[in-house]
Enzyme design. Structure first.
Site, short mmCIF file in Angstrom:
data_model
loop_
_atom_site.label_atom_id
_atom_site.label_comp_id
_atom_site.label_asym_id
_atom_site.label_seq_id
_atom_site.Cartn_x
_atom_site.Cartn_y
_atom_site.Cartn_z
N ASP A 61 -4.05 7.77 -6.71
CA ASP A 61 -3.15 7.03 -5.83
C ASP A 61 -2.71 7.95 -4.70
O ASP A 61 -2.98 9.16 -4.72
CB ASP A 61 -1.94 6.55 -6.65
CG ASP A 61 -1.13 5.46 -5.97
OD1 ASP A 61 -1.56 4.97 -4.90
OD2 ASP A 61 -0.07 5.09 -6.51
N GLU A 104 -4.23 8.64 0.83
CA GLU A 104 -4.57 8.30 2.23
C GLU A 104 -4.70 9.52 3.16
O GLU A 104 -5.51 9.40 4.10
CB GLU A 104 -3.52 7.33 2.78
CG GLU A 104 -3.54 5.96 2.14
CD GLU A 104 -2.90 5.94 0.74
OE1 GLU A 104 -3.28 5.10 -0.08
OE2 GLU A 104 -2.04 6.81 0.49
N ASP A 148 -0.13 -2.02 -2.72
CA ASP A 148 1.21 -2.47 -3.11
C ASP A 148 1.51 -3.87 -2.60
O ASP A 148 2.30 -4.07 -1.66
CB ASP A 148 2.25 -1.48 -2.59
CG ASP A 148 2.08 -0.10 -3.21
OD1 ASP A 148 1.38 0.01 -4.23
OD2 ASP A 148 2.65 0.86 -2.67
#
Length: 934
Positions: free
Chosen positions: A525, A528, A601
């Protein structure tokens, strides 16, 4: 340059740890095009502004077409209309041709002229196997352009296509041979611009500021922009990740809807509670656009570039200045504008002509999707966070108590010792190996989270090794970059460096990851990468990576390299024998080779349920078959109606996982009353029933790139009614699924394409294709149909997990078309190892024709046989559309006669219509056999 965290940020960070929803999506936290100078400059250019011409066109020793791009005349420079002056040094153009009709175009600065540095070209994406399929050009043919004094150079592509380089003005396009109809083109509207690197001079102010952050931009403006035209296109799609429709809406010119005046942004960002209808970029970026039209078919365009990108889709009739357009004005097309902050032009043209051809061509460049383990294709249960071992065992036992299968239980960041990855909280999870082994005894697995931010703690061995060895990304001053994420002060592993990726991969060994077992897999997770105090919640663009590459040049690929390193670590851990499972939030072209992704999300809203379908379909078109959305929505508390509908639709997602934020109410399937528990159980049972079919589709994706779930137009490419339909989707070529997207819906409208019938999965009722039908929105399932002419394999015995279904018999559902024929396939292997790559699998072709059902080997010579075997048999054969009902069947070569009875279509509570059923023919699924119906 990185800003030092101040007191206000520390307060906000503490609030974030308490409740991350305080940082929900806010428009002003992220840049728009007007706040992004390279985008603003590119959008301000007028059609025909490019005055470059191609000179010195020739065939190189490497078998490529090469040319130099230079301004036509100094007098024409005034038409460039750009606020940034650049040295007019020649650019180098190269066109390469590959098998299957793929053209590659590269444009870069001439290194012999000593630019300030070499521009970044993205490594480790293009397959070596693809590069080996290059066709070496032997000659050029030149042709005069009609009604023009200029010339074009023409090269032959594999198949019925040819590539054309127009010299003056510069333009590249692909056309069909013979009729000359165009497929794709670059710079037909004259919008090409290439800002060349230059040395900084006194007085140059190249800094850019956004909010409290300053980007030093030591090499100045270096953006690239150009127009791409798709001919014969009714729609364009692709370029994920955006929460929007499958058919991309115009962002410029006529027909722009509210909220879509911004270009589609490709810039990987950590976006809390993203909007459900927006061109704003999310967690991943794939700069690959897919076009489709009834007349021409499909084509694709891919720009391999990891810098920030913005893409405009022009509405029909946009003001392109017809006098400057170089293309025939009567050709139907969709025009687009591609803009990037940095990099080079490294573009691929895919000619199709079918939708599956384009996906095959694209994945031949970037890689086919990895074959997942069987367990990973089943149901996953996740929450931020399951508190401790007692909570884990309680959830596990409740699934058994309520007769609900699941395969994987997930642990989020709270399972660690103070957000130090590869560790366990010794109070909450004192016996991690025993915990995993108890789940594994039921055939279940566990996933833990490992993110790229490393807690800056000298007593943490990962940080100490990374710091001592110089393994972190550097800031603009060449110090270890220090940003803020879940652990607080954090640094980020520079996984762009292949040696550091190897070091990271070693951390997943059982000796390094203490408490891990063979049944533990990984979740990446925040890759990015997410930096809470960074510009736009990410890493500064002037941070430095391996080889002195600025972060701006590779930002969108950072998560890809992290995913790659993690996946390689699990392969290493298993000595190359165990297929990895790694879920990643960030993605890039090639991600499909390393694991699954999800849509991030999302929120417990009907609109987010609705938009999940086009988001997943888009990912499939761009190579990523193994994808899903958080069932129930990550944020918020879904009402039971929404949660049930999400399970019913999510059961058909390629990746099927329920997940929830720590601030939400607990929402395990048994917490919403007996009836809702039953409905969710039936939805999950549906997924397990169809696992043989899903697994076969994952193998198809692994071989051809064809996605597991598909737009209707991929199977029905000439049906215009399907082009704008992204409420329904195909699972393989045999199932059509329509979601229910409104609260307490009474009815749902379903378009069934094609000229054959469809069979309702609930009751076997038949409906005509090529028309829209209105159905009652029954609470027990979403509308789903089997296509006439297909055979679907199932397993109907419900177990605790997919692993426990291994030896169960199969059911074959034969849906006959108007010719009383049907076909299907079944793929089986050991479900976990790489042995299938060496031919250890079974692949059966199932065909019903002339009253006979035949099973034959579909594997190539050398596969199957003694390399892999199974004793599984066929338990039931259900015949849909066979009238009058037959009386008996003869099995050959055993010459065994079996009776035909009337039986239900599915094993579920309540009454169901009956259909001709061959019970217990007991033929081995791996054998050749024929069953004659009489």
């Amino acid at each position: 340059m990185k800003e030092s965290p101040n007191l206000i940020f520390h307060v906000l960070f503490l609030l974030l740890l308490i409740s991350p929803s305080v940082f929900s999506w806010k428009k002003d936290e992220f840049r728009n095009c007007n706040q992004t100078p390279f985008c603003k400059r590119a959008r301000s250019r007028k059609p025909g502004a490019c005055n470059l011409i191609a000179t010195e066109v020739s065939i190189s020793d490497d078998g490529d077409l090469t040319a130099k791009l230079i301004p036509k005349t100094p007098e024409n420079n005034e038409s460039q209309d750009t606020p940034v002056e650049v040295d007019s040094k020649p650019l180098l153009l190269t066109i390469s041709v590959y098998r299957d009709g793929i053209l590659r175009l590269k444009i870069d600065e001439d290194q012999s002229l000593n630019p300030p540095k070499k521009r970044f070209e993205v490594p480790d994406v293009i397959l070596d196997e693809f590069l080996s399929k290059k066709l070496y050009l032997q000659r050029l043919s030149e042709e005069k352009i009609d009604n023009d004094s200029g010339f074009s150079s023409v090269v032959y592509l594999d198949g019925d296509y040819e590539g054309v380089l127009r010299h003056d003005p510069f333009e590249v396009f692909v056309r069909e041979r013979g009729n000359g109809k165009r497929v794709l083109s670059i710079n037909s509207n004259g919008l090409f611009d290439f800002e060349q690197l230059r040395e900084k001079k006194e007085g140059d102010d190249w800094e850019e500021r956004f909010r409290s952050h300053t980007d030093t931009r030591p090499y100045g403006p270096q953006s690239i922009s150009f127009d791409v035209s798709f001919f014969g296109a009714d729609i364009v799609s692709g370029i994920p990740e955006h929460a929007t429709s499958l058919a991309l809406k115009p962002t410029s010119g006529p027909g722009v809807e509210d909220g879509f005046s911004e270009p589609y942004r490709l810039f990987n960002l950590d976006v809390f509670e993203y909007l459900h209808e927006s061109p704003f970029g999310l967690y991943g970026s794939i700069p690959f656009m897919f076009s489709h039209g009834k007349a021409r078919g499909s084509s694709g365009f891919f720009w391999l570039n990891a810098a920030e990108m913005q893409i405009d889709v022009f509405g029909t009739g946009w003001d392109a200045g017809q006098d400057k357009i170089m293309m025939p004005v009567d050709e139907k097309r969709i025009d687009t504008l591609w803009m990037s902050e940095a990099g080079v032009v490294d573009a691929f043209f895919f000619v199709g002509p079918g939708p599956k051809d384009v996906v095959r061509q694209y994945t031949s460049v970037t890689g086919r999707p990895a074959m997942p383990q069987l367990f990973a294709t089943a149901y996953h249960q996740c929450r931020w966070n399951y508190r401790d071992e007692e909570d884990v065992f309680g959830v596990d036992s409740k699934f058994d108590e309520h007769d609900i299968p699941y395969d994987v239980l997930w642990l989020d960041i709270e399972h660690t010792d103070g957000k130090r990855y590869f560790t366990w909280d010794k109070v909450l999870f004192p016996n991690p190996e025993e915990m995993q082994n108890k789940l594994a005894a039921k055939g279940r697995h566990m996933v833990t989270i490992v993110d790229p931010h490393i807690k800056r703690d000298d007593n943490y061995y990962i940080h100490k090794e990374a710091s001592d060895n110089g393994y972190y990304v550097k800031d603009a001053s060449n110090r270890d970059f220090d940003g803020w994420c879940w652990p607080g002060s954090s640094s980020y592993v520079d996984v762009v460096n292949p040696d550091i990726r190897s070091w990271w991969a070693d951390k997943f060994s059982y000796g390094n990851y203490i408490g891990s077992t063979p049944s533990l897999y990984i979740w990446n997770d925040m890759n990015e990468p997410s930096v809470f105090n960074g510009p736009e919640v990410t890493m500064p663009r002037d941070a430095l990576h391996f080889g002195g590459t600025e972060h701006r040049e590779l930002h969108n690929a950072y998560g890809y390299y992290f995913h790659m390193a993690t996946s390689n670590g699990l392969v290493k851990r298993g000595n190359g024998k165990d297929r990895p499972f790694v879920l990643s939030r960030a993605f890039f072209p090639g991600t499909q080779r390393y694991g699954a992704v999800w849509t991030g999300d999302n929120t417990a809203e009907w609109d987010h349920l609705r938009v999940s379908v086009p988001m997943l379909l888009t990912l499939g078109l761009t190579g990523i078959s193994f994808s899903g959305a958080d069932v129930g929505g990550f944020f918020g508390n879904p009402e039971p109606d929404l949660l049930v509908r999400w399970y019913q639709l999510g059961a058909y997602y390629p990746f099927f996982r329920a997940h929830a934020h720590q601030d939400t109410k607990r929402r395990e399937p048994w917490l919403f009353g007996e009836r809702n528990t039953q409905l969710i159980r039936e939805a999950i049972h549906t997924r397990y029933m169809f696992l043989p079919y899903f697994y076969t589709l994952f193998r198809e994706a692994n071989i051809t790139g064809t996605p597991v779930i598909r737009p209707l137009w991929m199977e029905f490419p000439a049906d215009e009614e399907t082009f704008s339909n992204d409420e329904a989707f195909m699972v393989g070529n045999g199932l059509l699924v329509q979601g229910v997207y409104t609260e307490r819906a009474k009815h749902v409208s379903v378009y069934l394409p094609g000229d054959q019938s469809w069979y309702d999965l609930r009751n076997g009722a038949t409906y005509k294709g090529g028309k829209r039908h209105k159905f009652e929105a029954l609470e027990d399932s979403v509308p789903a149909f089997q296509r006439a002419g297909t055979i679907i394999p199932r397993k109907d015995r419900f177990r605790r997990s997919s692993t426990q279904m291994d030896k169960d018999p199969y059911t074959l559902v034969i849906a006959l078309n108007s010719s009383k024929e049907a076909e299907g396939e079944l793929y089986i292997d050991d479900g976990k190892s790489f042995n299938f790559e060496n031919g250890a699998y079974i692949h059966r072709h199932l065909k019903f024709s002339n009253g006979k059902l035949t099973s034959s080997n579909a594997a190539p010579s050398g596969a199957g046989g003694n390399k892999f075997s199974t004793d599984c048999t066929v338990e039931r054969i259900i015949l849909l559309g066979l009238s009058p009902a037959p009386k008996s069947a003869l099995i050959e070569p055993a010459n065994q006669k079996v009776g035909i009875e009337m039986g239900p279509l599915t094993i579920r509570p309540g009454k169901s219509p009956s259909f001709a059923t061959i019970r217990k023919p007991n033929v081995r699924i791996a054998d050749n056999w024929t069953i004659k119906i009489s």
